[in-house]
Design a protein around this motif. Sequence first.
Motif, short mmCIF file in Angstrom:
data_model
loop_
_atom_site.label_atom_id
_atom_site.label_comp_id
_atom_site.label_asym_id
_atom_site.label_seq_id
_atom_site.Cartn_x
_atom_site.Cartn_y
_atom_site.Cartn_z
N VAL A 3 0.85 -1.19 0.00
CA VAL A 3 0.00 0.00 0.00
C VAL A 3 0.89 1.24 0.00
O VAL A 3 0.65 2.19 -0.74
CB VAL A 3 -0.96 0.00 1.21
CG1 VAL A 3 -1.78 1.28 1.26
CG2 VAL A 3 -1.86 -1.23 1.16
N PHE A 4 1.91 1.22 0.86
CA PHE A 4 2.93 2.27 0.85
C PHE A 4 4.25 1.65 1.33
O PHE A 4 4.25 0.61 1.98
CB PHE A 4 2.55 3.50 1.69
CG PHE A 4 2.48 3.25 3.18
CD1 PHE A 4 3.63 3.12 3.95
CD2 PHE A 4 1.25 3.19 3.81
CE1 PHE A 4 3.54 2.89 5.32
CE2 PHE A 4 1.15 2.98 5.18
CZ PHE A 4 2.31 2.82 5.94
N THR A 5 5.35 2.31 0.98
CA THR A 5 6.68 1.85 1.37
C THR A 5 7.45 3.03 1.94
O THR A 5 7.40 4.12 1.37
CB THR A 5 7.42 1.24 0.16
OG1 THR A 5 6.66 0.10 -0.29
CG2 THR A 5 8.82 0.80 0.51
N VAL A 6 8.14 2.79 3.04
CA VAL A 6 8.95 3.82 3.68
C VAL A 6 10.41 3.36 3.65
O VAL A 6 10.73 2.32 4.21
CB VAL A 6 8.50 4.06 5.14
CG1 VAL A 6 9.43 5.05 5.84
CG2 VAL A 6 7.05 4.54 5.19
N PRO A 7 11.28 4.12 2.97
CA PRO A 7 12.70 3.74 2.93
C PRO A 7 13.39 4.02 4.25
O PRO A 7 13.03 4.94 4.98
CB PRO A 7 13.27 4.61 1.81
CG PRO A 7 12.37 5.79 1.75
CD PRO A 7 11.01 5.33 2.20
#
Length: 182
Positions: free
Chosen positions: A176-180
């Motif tokens: 759904v979302f990705t956080v580096p």
Amino acid sequence: MRAFIGIGMQTEIIEKIYEFQSMLREYTVEGKWTNKENFHITLKFLGEIQPEIVPQIEEAVKKATKGIKPFYLRFSEVGFFKGNKNIRVLWLGTEESKPLNVLHANIEDELYKIGFPKEERKFTSHITIARDIKLKIGIEEANKLFSQIEKKDIPVKEISLYESAVIEGKRKYIPVFTVPLK
């Protein structure tokens, strides 16, 4: 939507896990194998959530990852969670990792602030490879098989919120979302 926060696997790692899974199939009476595109490490299971809360979850995850640089995990062993008459979950564990433990604790803390209860069980970093499985061999023998596989370190460069959905009769984990990690 049914959701969790997790660490995805790179293709090279997926292929090594699948190689072991394929070897182990020969020593299995019955069970459900995890599709290789679904290999991951769960950091926090959220259960059923409303899509409207996703921005709050994303903000919490960004706060939880602040100051955590990319790191690597190493495979440790084959393990399992017991069921009534079989192995409920068969998994590949990772070695103890301070960055992973800090990341997990931060996620628990930040999500608690927005209303998610903290997990009461001890965190066990693992990749599920099968469920409801009956093996013809013991875990010691499974670990001997696992020792034959060339193991690559697992790079952890980002974490994602995944939706767990059934599409065309198959379970799929959709980012759904990705956080580096920076």
